[in-house]
Design a protein around this motif. Sequence first.
Motif, PDB file in Angstrom:
ATOM      1  N   ILE A 115       0.394  -1.112   0.023  1.00  0.00           N
ATOM      2  CA  ILE A 115      -0.765  -0.578  -0.188  1.00  0.00           C
ATOM      3  C   ILE A 115       0.708   1.471   0.114  1.00  0.00           C
ATOM      4  O   ILE A 115       2.189   1.452   0.846  1.00  0.00           O
ATOM      5  N   GLN A 116       0.560   2.002  -1.351  1.00  0.00           N
ATOM      6  CA  GLN A 116       1.730   3.375  -1.458  1.00  0.00           C
ATOM      7  C   GLN A 116       0.958   4.380  -0.832  1.00  0.00           C
ATOM      8  O   GLN A 116      -0.319   4.800  -0.959  1.00  0.00           O
ATOM      9  N   LEU A 117       1.578   5.542   0.086  1.00  0.00           N
ATOM     10  CA  LEU A 117       0.712   6.922   0.126  1.00  0.00           C
ATOM     11  C   LEU A 117       1.414   7.737  -0.380  1.00  0.00           C
ATOM     12  O   LEU A 117       2.824   7.846  -0.417  1.00  0.00           O
ATOM     13  N   TYR A 118       0.845   9.069  -0.265  1.00  0.00           N
ATOM     14  CA  TYR A 118       1.768   9.990  -1.483  1.00  0.00           C
ATOM     15  C   TYR A 118       0.984  11.318  -1.380  1.00  0.00           C
ATOM     16  O   TYR A 118      -0.187  11.243  -1.094  1.00  0.00           O
ATOM     17  N   SER A 119       1.878  12.645  -1.280  1.00  0.00           N
ATOM     18  CA  SER A 119       1.038  13.731  -1.184  1.00  0.00           C
ATOM     19  C   SER A 119       1.477  14.527  -2.050  1.00  0.00           C
ATOM     20  O   SER A 119       2.289  14.324  -2.616  1.00  0.00           O
ATOM     21  N   PHE A 120       0.563  15.822  -2.159  1.00  0.00           N
ATOM     22  CA  PHE A 120       0.746  16.371  -3.513  1.00  0.00           C
ATOM     23  C   PHE A 120       1.071  17.955  -2.643  1.00  0.00           C
ATOM     24  O   PHE A 120       1.505  19.019  -2.944  1.00  0.00           O
ATOM     25  N   SER A 121       1.785  17.691  -1.433  1.00  0.00           N
ATOM     26  CA  SER A 121       1.127  18.695  -0.335  1.00  0.00           C
ATOM     27  C   SER A 121       2.665  19.539  -1.003  1.00  0.00           C
ATOM     28  O   SER A 121       3.094  20.879  -1.010  1.00  0.00           O
ATOM     29  N   LYS A 122       3.839  18.949  -0.642  1.00  0.00           N
ATOM     30  CA  LYS A 122       5.031  18.944  -0.776  1.00  0.00           C
ATOM     31  C   LYS A 122       5.687  19.805  -2.653  1.00  0.00           C
ATOM     32  O   LYS A 122       6.067  20.758  -2.966  1.00  0.00           O
ATOM     33  N   ALA A 123       4.919  18.771  -3.645  1.00  0.00           N
ATOM     34  CA  ALA A 123       5.545  18.605  -4.774  1.00  0.00           C
ATOM     35  C   ALA A 123       5.140  19.888  -5.131  1.00  0.00           C
ATOM     36  O   ALA A 123       5.825  20.918  -6.191  1.00  0.00           O
ATOM     37  N   TYR A 124       4.151  20.222  -4.747  1.00  0.00           N
ATOM     38  CA  TYR A 124       3.124  20.809  -6.044  1.00  0.00           C
ATOM     39  C   TYR A 124       2.548  23.103  -4.759  1.00  0.00           C
ATOM     40  O   TYR A 124       2.265  23.342  -5.108  1.00  0.00           O
ATOM     41  N   ARG A 125       3.531  22.710  -3.394  1.00  0.00           N
ATOM     42  CA  ARG A 125       2.812  23.426  -2.330  1.00  0.00           C
ATOM     43  C   ARG A 125       1.267  24.019  -2.354  1.00  0.00           C
ATOM     44  O   ARG A 125       1.183  24.845  -2.428  1.00  0.00           O
ATOM     45  N   LEU A 126       0.678  22.807  -2.068  1.00  0.00           N
ATOM     46  CA  LEU A 126      -0.603  22.661  -2.455  1.00  0.00           C
ATOM     47  C   LEU A 126      -1.409  22.268  -0.557  1.00  0.00           C
ATOM     48  O   LEU A 126      -1.967  21.373  -0.539  1.00  0.00           O
ATOM     49  N   THR A 127      -0.073  22.737   0.571  1.00  0.00           N
ATOM     50  CA  THR A 127      -0.440  22.182   1.569  1.00  0.00           C
ATOM     51  C   THR A 127      -1.838  22.535   1.990  1.00  0.00           C
ATOM     52  O   THR A 127      -2.208  21.750   2.868  1.00  0.00           O
ATOM     53  N   GLY A 128      -2.287  23.532   2.251  1.00  0.00           N
ATOM     54  CA  GLY A 128      -3.743  24.187   2.410  1.00  0.00           C
ATOM     55  C   GLY A 128      -4.900  23.726   1.613  1.00  0.00           C
ATOM     56  O   GLY A 128      -5.900  23.670   1.799  1.00  0.00           O
ATOM     57  N   HIS A 129      -4.313  23.176   0.895  1.00  0.00           N
ATOM     58  CA  HIS A 129      -5.945  22.131  -0.403  1.00  0.00           C
ATOM     59  C   HIS A 129      -6.032  20.878   0.174  1.00  0.00           C
ATOM     60  O   HIS A 129      -6.750  20.258  -0.572  1.00  0.00           O
ATOM     61  N   ARG A 130      -5.203  20.537   0.740  1.00  0.00           N
ATOM     62  CA  ARG A 130      -4.812  19.107   1.340  1.00  0.00           C
ATOM     63  C   ARG A 130      -4.916  17.840   0.176  1.00  0.00           C
ATOM     64  O   ARG A 130      -6.540  17.314  -0.164  1.00  0.00           O
ATOM     65  N   VAL A 131      -4.775  17.369  -0.499  1.00  0.00           N
ATOM     66  CA  VAL A 131      -4.818  16.595  -1.688  1.00  0.00           C
ATOM     67  C   VAL A 131      -3.385  14.866  -1.427  1.00  0.00           C
ATOM     68  O   VAL A 131      -2.153  14.885  -1.303  1.00  0.00           O
ATOM     69  N   GLY A 132      -4.023  14.262  -0.799  1.00  0.00           N
ATOM     70  CA  GLY A 132      -2.959  13.126  -0.925  1.00  0.00           C
ATOM     71  C   GLY A 132      -3.427  12.104  -1.765  1.00  0.00           C
ATOM     72  O   GLY A 132      -4.972  11.816  -2.455  1.00  0.00           O
ATOM     73  N   ALA A 133      -2.552  10.985  -1.696  1.00  0.00           N
ATOM     74  CA  ALA A 133      -2.633   9.667  -2.232  1.00  0.00           C
ATOM     75  C   ALA A 133      -3.125   8.663  -2.046  1.00  0.00           C
ATOM     76  O   ALA A 133      -1.895   8.432  -1.391  1.00  0.00           O
ATOM     77  N   ILE A 134      -3.839   7.703  -2.301  1.00  0.00           N
ATOM     78  CA  ILE A 134      -3.480   6.105  -1.591  1.00  0.00           C
ATOM     79  C   ILE A 134      -3.591   4.859  -3.028  1.00  0.00           C
ATOM     80  O   ILE A 134      -4.247   5.068  -3.714  1.00  0.00           O
ATOM     81  N   VAL A 135      -2.142   3.696  -2.900  1.00  0.00           N
ATOM     82  CA  VAL A 135      -2.480   2.719  -4.135  1.00  0.00           C
ATOM     83  C   VAL A 135      -2.091   1.850  -3.646  1.00  0.00           C
ATOM     84  O   VAL A 135      -1.497   1.594  -2.325  1.00  0.00           O
ATOM     85  N   ALA A 136      -3.269   0.364  -3.710  1.00  0.00           N
ATOM     86  CA  ALA A 136      -3.682  -0.416  -3.301  1.00  0.00           C
ATOM     87  C   ALA A 136      -4.506  -1.604  -4.304  1.00  0.00           C
ATOM     88  O   ALA A 136      -5.501  -0.087  -4.772  1.00  0.00           O
ATOM     89  N   SER A 137      -4.531  -1.995  -3.077  1.00  0.00           N
ATOM     90  CA  SER A 137      -5.754  -3.048  -4.020  1.00  0.00           C
ATOM     91  C   SER A 137      -7.225  -2.367  -4.744  1.00  0.00           C
ATOM     92  O   SER A 137      -7.683  -1.476  -3.002  1.00  0.00           O
ATOM     93  N   THR A 138      -7.907  -2.494  -5.311  1.00  0.00           N
ATOM     94  CA  THR A 138      -9.462  -2.293  -5.113  1.00  0.00           C
ATOM     95  C   THR A 138      -9.666  -2.431  -4.171  1.00  0.00           C
ATOM     96  O   THR A 138     -11.238  -1.813  -3.542  1.00  0.00           O
ATOM     97  N   ALA A 139     -10.218  -3.534  -3.454  1.00  0.00           N
ATOM     98  CA  ALA A 139     -10.318  -4.711  -2.609  1.00  0.00           C
ATOM     99  C   ALA A 139     -10.448  -3.664  -1.096  1.00  0.00           C
ATOM    100  O   ALA A 139     -11.342  -3.570  -0.695  1.00  0.00           O
ATOM    101  N   ARG A 140      -9.271  -3.224  -1.402  1.00  0.00           N
ATOM    102  CA  ARG A 140      -8.942  -2.158  -0.155  1.00  0.00           C
ATOM    103  C   ARG A 140      -8.823  -0.724  -0.014  1.00  0.00           C
ATOM    104  O   ARG A 140      -9.943  -0.263   1.044  1.00  0.00           O
ATOM    105  N   LEU A 141      -9.019  -0.363  -1.540  1.00  0.00           N
ATOM    106  CA  LEU A 141      -9.793   0.750  -1.328  1.00  0.00           C
ATOM    107  C   LEU A 141     -10.941   0.569  -1.759  1.00  0.00           C
ATOM    108  O   LEU A 141     -11.957   1.521  -1.309  1.00  0.00           O
ATOM    109  N   ALA A 142     -12.304  -0.035  -1.592  1.00  0.00           N
ATOM    110  CA  ALA A 142     -13.771  -0.446  -1.772  1.00  0.00           C
ATOM    111  C   ALA A 142     -13.758  -0.052   0.111  1.00  0.00           C
ATOM    112  O   ALA A 142     -14.220   0.022   0.822  1.00  0.00           O
ATOM    113  N   GLU A 143     -13.171  -0.493   0.999  1.00  0.00           N
ATOM    114  CA  GLU A 143     -13.503  -0.686   2.299  1.00  0.00           C
ATOM    115  C   GLU A 143     -12.660   0.656   2.773  1.00  0.00           C
ATOM    116  O   GLU A 143     -13.407   1.587   3.616  1.00  0.00           O
TER     117      GLU A 143
END
Length: 392
Positions: free
Chosen positions: A232-260
């Motif tokens: 399960i990978q986690l990622y943040s857009f806060s650092k790359a594009y200076r979007l700290t106040g907009h709160r955007v991150g991501a999960i990359v995982a199995s479709t079954a995990r994302l259903a939960e």
Amino acid sequence: MTLPLNPAFAATEPPPVMEARRWIQGVTFPADRPLINISQAAPVDSPPLGLRQALADAALNDPNAHLYGPVLGLPALREEIATQWSATYGGRISPEQVAITQGCNQAFCTVMATLAGPGDEVILPTPWYFNHKMWLDMASVKTVALDTGPTLIPSAEAAAQLITDRTRAIVLVSPNNPGGVEYPAETLAAFRDLCRAKGLALIVDETYRDFDSRSGAPHDLFQDPDWDDTLIQLYSFSKAYRLTGHRVGAIVASTARLAEAEKFLDTVAICPSQLGQIGALWGMRNLAQWLAGERDEILARRRAMEEGFKSLPDWKLLGCGAYFAYVEHPFDMASDALCKRLVTEASLLMLPGTMFQPEGSEAGKRQIRIAFANVDAKGIAEVIRRLQAFRP
């Protein structure tokens, strides 16, 4: 009458960055020695102009930008991540294996909510990212500390000795917060193999991957055709594009995990910020060259920090990378007391290692995290000068 309080929350330490900010309340700093705040790992400059214009245009002209969106995020952003990640890591990631969250902290909490409950165990290498520990404490999940020793690189062999029938996951952060070290691809592969053999989740937080000093993919975990049975990978857009106040991150995982995960996200946020997602998508499509320049600048600051500590022979630079230098101080006092004195006597705000280690840790008492993302080479030289001059 006192209203009830969840005892797990009451037992959880307060947010370290907020605690450190209280140290500077009411303090007057000399005009010739203004405060240098190197406590928080977050860019303070605005996003580049083009991205801000994209946000403004969406706010003014896109009615959908102000409505609820899909719980797991905008399809276009999920698809862009899947496409770019597949190319970067040399694996196969589908849009259905991507979810968007309100920042990477929410991504972590979401994943953990699907994995572990009261009485379960999760292994965190030390020094750990304190928000990870805080969530586990509030969820009544036991944190099992994995000592990383002087290299700050965790060992899968050592982790294997800590696994019990209540262990649910191992969490790795690379490049590391707070240690700054970049985990070798072989280390990540060894943890993947361990987790797969034991039926555990391997959570890899790559919030700072855009500032990794290595060229090419930092690991080959996604090249495994069955990666989603363990990773399960986690990622943040806060650092790359200076979007700290907009709160955007991501999960990359199995479709079954994302259903939960969708169940959790629907109850805490309904959907991620529409404008933030629009900004992240615009950044991914248009800011590759700009981001490369940002990486070059952070790597230059890393080199300045490494050079600076050569003139502090009594200090030890344990790790340096991404936004962080993690150091060992030479003084006969605990790092939390030392950091408070550095505020008033050197106008430096840093976080003590006691915030990143188990309670009572002797290592934590000797360690300090320096977040240099917002201090250029000249500012880093001034930090080193003040540390040289400090005499407790």
